[in-house]
Structure formats: C-alpha cells, structure tokens
Design an enzyme around this catalytic site. Structure first.
Site, PDB file in Angstrom:
ATOM      1  N   LYS A 193       0.856  -1.197   0.000  1.00  0.00           N
ATOM      2  CA  LYS A 193       0.000   0.000   0.000  1.00  0.00           C
ATOM      3  C   LYS A 193       0.890   1.245   0.000  1.00  0.00           C
ATOM      4  O   LYS A 193       1.502   1.595   1.005  1.00  0.00           O
ATOM      5  CB  LYS A 193      -0.918   0.045   1.223  1.00  0.00           C
ATOM      6  CG  LYS A 193      -2.024   1.061   0.968  1.00  0.00           C
ATOM      7  CD  LYS A 193      -2.663   1.620   2.198  1.00  0.00           C
ATOM      8  CE  LYS A 193      -1.938   2.767   2.834  1.00  0.00           C
ATOM      9  NZ  LYS A 193      -1.810   3.993   1.999  1.00  0.00           N
ATOM     10  N   GLY A 251       2.753   3.923  13.593  1.00  0.00           N
ATOM     11  CA  GLY A 251       3.477   2.707  13.969  1.00  0.00           C
ATOM     12  C   GLY A 251       2.860   2.053  15.200  1.00  0.00           C
ATOM     13  O   GLY A 251       2.718   0.829  15.289  1.00  0.00           O
ATOM     14  N   GLU A 269       9.740   1.281  10.834  1.00  0.00           N
ATOM     15  CA  GLU A 269      10.746   2.334  10.637  1.00  0.00           C
ATOM     16  C   GLU A 269      10.016   3.653  10.800  1.00  0.00           C
ATOM     17  O   GLU A 269       9.220   4.028   9.939  1.00  0.00           O
ATOM     18  CB  GLU A 269      11.364   2.162   9.250  1.00  0.00           C
ATOM     19  CG  GLU A 269      12.759   2.746   9.168  1.00  0.00           C
ATOM     20  CD  GLU A 269      12.731   4.149   8.631  1.00  0.00           C
ATOM     21  OE1 GLU A 269      12.568   5.082   9.451  1.00  0.00           O
ATOM     22  OE2 GLU A 269      12.876   4.309   7.415  1.00  0.00           O
ATOM     23  N   CYS A 303      13.208  10.888   7.265  1.00  0.00           N
ATOM     24  CA  CYS A 303      13.139  10.471   8.673  1.00  0.00           C
ATOM     25  C   CYS A 303      14.474  10.651   9.391  1.00  0.00           C
ATOM     26  O   CYS A 303      14.504  10.855  10.594  1.00  0.00           O
ATOM     27  CB  CYS A 303      12.662   9.032   8.774  1.00  0.00           C
ATOM     28  SG  CYS A 303      13.521   7.946   7.663  1.00  0.00           S
ATOM     29  N   GLU A 400       9.323  15.751  15.565  1.00  0.00           N
ATOM     30  CA  GLU A 400       9.740  15.605  14.176  1.00  0.00           C
ATOM     31  C   GLU A 400       8.905  16.568  13.324  1.00  0.00           C
ATOM     32  O   GLU A 400       7.685  16.434  13.240  1.00  0.00           O
ATOM     33  CB  GLU A 400       9.501  14.166  13.712  1.00  0.00           C
ATOM     34  CG  GLU A 400       9.970  13.941  12.295  1.00  0.00           C
ATOM     35  CD  GLU A 400       9.807  12.499  11.822  1.00  0.00           C
ATOM     36  OE1 GLU A 400       8.701  11.950  11.976  1.00  0.00           O
ATOM     37  OE2 GLU A 400      10.789  11.933  11.305  1.00  0.00           O
TER      38      GLU A 400
END
Ligand code: NAD
Length: 502
Positions: A193, A251, A269, A303, A400
C-alpha cells in the site's frame, strides 16, 4: 532571506509522462476498486489534481491477500530456486533502469522531489537494491548443528509468507523496492500500500514486475488511505508480516492491530529527531554545507534529517555566519528545474504543519537566523529555515517537523554533546563531525541511534542495515538483515544413531 527562484514562475512541464496506471493491481491485472471509489492525487507545485486513482478498501485488501495466499501456498514463486527468482528480479532491475525517467517524473509530480536527483540517483539506486537482493536469493542457507544429545539438527530459512508493505510518500519508489526486493528474494508474496499522496510510481512498478515475469498474485498493489486500506492490512488475519515506514503515531496503531489480530511480525521504521554534532576541530565551511544538506535534502521530508545541529562553542559564531550565507544561496523552486535544490512540500497538510511549527518556534522564543516563510505564489514551497537560541525543551527541538527547519544549538563539552544528542525519544540516526578519533569513537558508541554517520551524512547503501532505536522503531531495512526479516527459521532434528527416540 532564502532565495526563491521559481516556485511561482512557469512550470517545467516537458518531462511529465502520461499517467498510464491508475487502478489497483491484483493478481497480475489492473482492476477498479470494489466500491468504485477513487482518490485524487495532487501536484504539490500547484495543488492541482494530476490523476484519480482507485481507492482500495478492506474488501480490496481481502481480495489481494487471498490471491497472495494462493500464490504463496500453491504458486511457483516460493518454490522456484533462489537463482530463478534472482534472474526475474535482475530483469525487473533492468526495466526500472530503462524507465528511470518516467518513474522519477511520477515521483516528482506526486511528491515534489527533485527530478534530476531521482532520475540519476534514486531510481538507479532502487534498481541496484533489486540487484543486491537478487544476488542474495540463492544464498539463503541454514546451519548443521551437533546437539548435546545424540541428535543432530539442521536449520532451514523459510519465507515468512504473505507480507503487507505500508509505505510513506517521501521516497515512493525507493521505499517500494527497499521493502519489495528482500521480500521477493525470500520467496514471499505481498500486498503493497503506497501512501495516498504518492500512488503513481508503485502502480508503474507493479506493471514492470509483471513484464519482468513476477508471477500473478505475488506482488499486489492497493492504493488507498491509511485508516481504511492500511488498517485492513495491519489487522488482517492472513498476513504474516507487516513492514511499515511512517510516523511513530501510526506505527503504534499498527503494533496494536498486530497484537489484537494474528500477532503478525513487524518491522517498524518510524520518526526521528536526529542530532548532527559538530566539534571545534571541524572544517567549518564543509560542516556548514553538510548541516544545510542534512536538513534541506528532500525538503527535510526525511526520517533521518539532521534537524538538531549541535555545534561546539569555539566555532559556533563562525559556523552560524556561514550557515546563514549558505541558506541564502539555497534555491527553492520547481523540482524539474536542474538549478533548484529544493522543491515543494508533499501536500497542503504537511505545508501547514511545518509552518505551524515555525510559528510555534517563534512563539517559544527561538530566533530566526534564516527563512521562516512560505514562498511562491502557488504550491507548497517553504524557505530553508534555521532557528537559533533553541533550548532542548522547545517543541521545535523535540518533535519531528519533517520539513526544512533546523534547530541550531551550542555545546561546550563532549559529555554535554552526548547527553543532548540523546535527549530525544527517537533514535534513528546521528552525525558526528570531528577529526579526533577518540571523540569519534566515544560519541558514536554513546549515541543511541541505529545509524551513525562520521564525517558524512545521509549515506545509505544496500549492504548497510538501517533502522531505529527507541521510538524510531525496530527491525532493520537493507543489508542481509532485511532479507532475514522476511524469512523464518525452522529447526529439523534427527537422531544420529539408529537408537532412542529421545
Ligand atoms: P503516516 O504515518 O500517516 O503515513 C505513512 C503510511 O501509513 C501511509 O501509507 C499511510 O496511508 C499509512 N497509514 C496511515 N494511517 C494508517 C493506519 N491507521 N493503519 C495503517 N496504515 C496507515 O504519515 P503521514 O500522515 O503521511 O505523515 C505524518 C508524519 O509522519 C510526518 O509529518 C512525518 O513526521 C512522519 N513520516 C515519517 C516518515 C518516515 O520515513 N519515517 C515518512 C512519512 C511520514
């Protein structure tokens, strides 16, 4: 102020390919979604719709998993020799190279990535990832073990089964093959996906896989949204493993779904807030280049971006001056223009999210050294932005941002650099710039992160495993570790002598 070249001028349209594939790819065919729904994908240079693709949902995922299961249980792919799988993967790699320009252009119009970088580096690198794992496909060996009882054992590495790959929008084609290549080499079948923002290159890659000879049902692509199609994958009872790259928040949802469904295995990840630590003995000019590249490459939508730059006090003022000068020369504009360094952010959401972090930084008392504003009359362009006077507790130093926004900070001692480098919930990467071997050794062993770059940054390669510590996730991509993430170990035990049963 950062230079804004042509985010608002004429668009470079000559390279834009026809969009040939917009349907779900299931069992070797392009098909409409069962619901008939479609989703729009937009060009971040303008915000305009470039294509409408099928919107897959749970029923489409169910269908894709069914054919992937059939292909795994009864199809040729897991039963082929590693050499035969490798040959098909090599062919696919050649096709990816042959179509590098189209693939790069699709990723550029979908995500705002630099076209020339994609065409000359990212897409060829994705082809090489296929070659790396094609070469590994016939080197999957177990061990022979002499047990302490009168028995011997041998171990078999077997493909894990049906895999779900949920991929993000920042490196659409690279991520596709980072996940698909080791899974194919292992003999798995799969449902991929892509992110809803960037579905186009994944569909194109599925078409190339069919041309290369990947059997029907082995590689299926479901375009769709995360909470529907993505969640259907992570909670599916017949998917044996999910490999996910994206936010830490999602996640966590995927881990919960795995825990409450069939305890599928996971590779996660996730996010990062990586420190780049620059010591007094660094070449200031080169270090400033590295720091700017570390945060602005791929518009900061990386990332492992070096979003916290810690500079030792002896060179701090000189470094700050150079960095400001370099930020002024950094060119933001149309990603098809080869003179441009930075294209638009992926979409309006990401654009607004980054701008709200910038606002927050100013409100918290950080000082803008460079940038801080959107640029261009249309599209999602943001100036390279550097904050000074940042403290570790500020939101911009903790979260982030996933955009071209750097927090520049000063430190005194090595111990302080280690403590502040580690002062984050994340642990994906870190950079260290020093000529002192003792400092390099001490700091690289003290920072809790999955990748440490010494006197370099962003150097990733097929043969070097990569992944997170702490809340940046677990499991490794790339390297032989990633191949093993799609294999499971079976031990077969037998008596050495024709005697007892135990
Ligand atoms: P995201 O984590 O929501 O999306 C990544 C992928 O997960 C997409 O394919 C998405 O459709 C899917 N997804 C979303 N919700 C899901 C769910 N409930 N179940 C299963 N799959 C789901 O990322 P985003 O919203 O696009 O971006 C938000 C933030 O995530 C960014 O600002 C950035 O901080 C981070 N991010 C990190 C990476 C990375 O490489 N680590 C990549 C993209 C985004």
């Amino acid at each position: 102020m950062a230079v804004q070249s042509n985010g608002n001028s004429e668009l470079f349209t000559c390279k834009i390919p026809d969009i040939k594939f917009t349907k779900l790819f299931i069992n070797g065919k392009f098909v409409d979604s069962i619901s008939g729904k479609i989703l729009a994908t937009k060009d971040p240079r303008t915000g305009e719709v470039i294509a409408r693709v099928a919107e897959g949902n749970k029923e489409d995922v169910d269908l894709a998993v069914k054919v992937a299961r059939e292909a795994f249980n009864h199809g040729p792919w897991p039963r082929l020799s590693g050499c035969a799988r490798g040959k098909i993967m090599m062919k696919l790699a050649d096709l990816v190279d042959k179509h590098a320009e189209e693939l790069a252009a699709l990723d550029t119009i979908d995500s705002g990535k630099l076209f020339y970088f994609g065409k000359s580096i990212e897409i060829p690198q994705a082809a090489n990832t296929l070659r790396y794992y094609a070469g590994a496909a016939d080197k999957i060996h177990g061990q022979t073990l002499k047990m302490s009882s009168q028995h011997q054992a041998y171990t078999l590495w077997e493909p894990i089964g049906v895999v779900g790959h949920i991929i993000p929008w920042n490196f659409p084609c690279t991520m596709f093959f980072t996940k698909v290549a080791p899974a194919l080499a292992a003999g798995c079948t799969m449902v991929v996906k892509p992110a809803e923002q960037t579905p186009l290159s994944a569909l194109y890659c599925a078409h190339l896989a069919k041309l290369a000879g990947v059997p029907d049902g082995v590689l299926n692509v479901i375009t769709g949204f995360g909470p529907t199609a993505g969640a259907a994958i992570s909670s599916h009872m017949d998917i044996d493993k999910v490999s996910f790259t994206g936010s830490t928040e999602v996640g966590r949802l995927i881990m919960q779904a795995a825990a409450t469904s069939n305890l599928k295995q996971l590779t996660l990840e996730l996010g990062g807030k990586s420190p780049l630590i620059i010591f007094d003995d660094a070449d200031v000019d080169k270090a400033a280049d590295l720091a700017l590249f570390g945060i602005c490459f791929n518009k900061g939508e990386v990332c492992v971006a070096g979003s916290r730059v810690l500079v030792q006090e002896g060179i701090y003022e000189e470094f700050k001056k150079k960095l400001a000068e370099k930020a002024k020369k950094w060119v933001v504009g149309d990603p098809f223009n080869p003179a441009v360094h930075q294209g638009p952010q992926v979409d309006e959401n990401q654009f607004n999210k980054i701008l709200s972090y910038i606002k927050h930084g100013k409100r918290e008392g950080a000082t803008l050294l460079a940038g801080g504003k959107p640029c261009g009359r249309k599209g999602y362009y943001i100036e390279p932005t550097i904050f000074t006077d940042v403290t570790d507790d500020m939101l911009i130093a903790r979260e982030e941002i996933f955009g071209p926004v750097m927090s520049l900070m000063k430190f005194k001692t090595t111990e302080e650099a280690i403590a502040r480098g580690n002062a984050t919930k994340y642990g994906l990467a870190a950079g260290i710039v020093t000529k002192d071997l003792n400092v390099a050794n001490t700091v690289s062993r003290s920072i809790r992160a999955g990748v440490i770059w010494l006197n370099c940054y962003f150097v990733l390669g097929d043969d070097c495993p990569y992944g997170g510590y702490k809340m940046s996730g677990f499991g490794r991509e790339l390297g032989t570790e990633a191949l093993h993430a799609y294999l499971q170990l079976k031990s077969v035990v037998t008596p050495i002598y024709n005697s007892p049963w135990f």
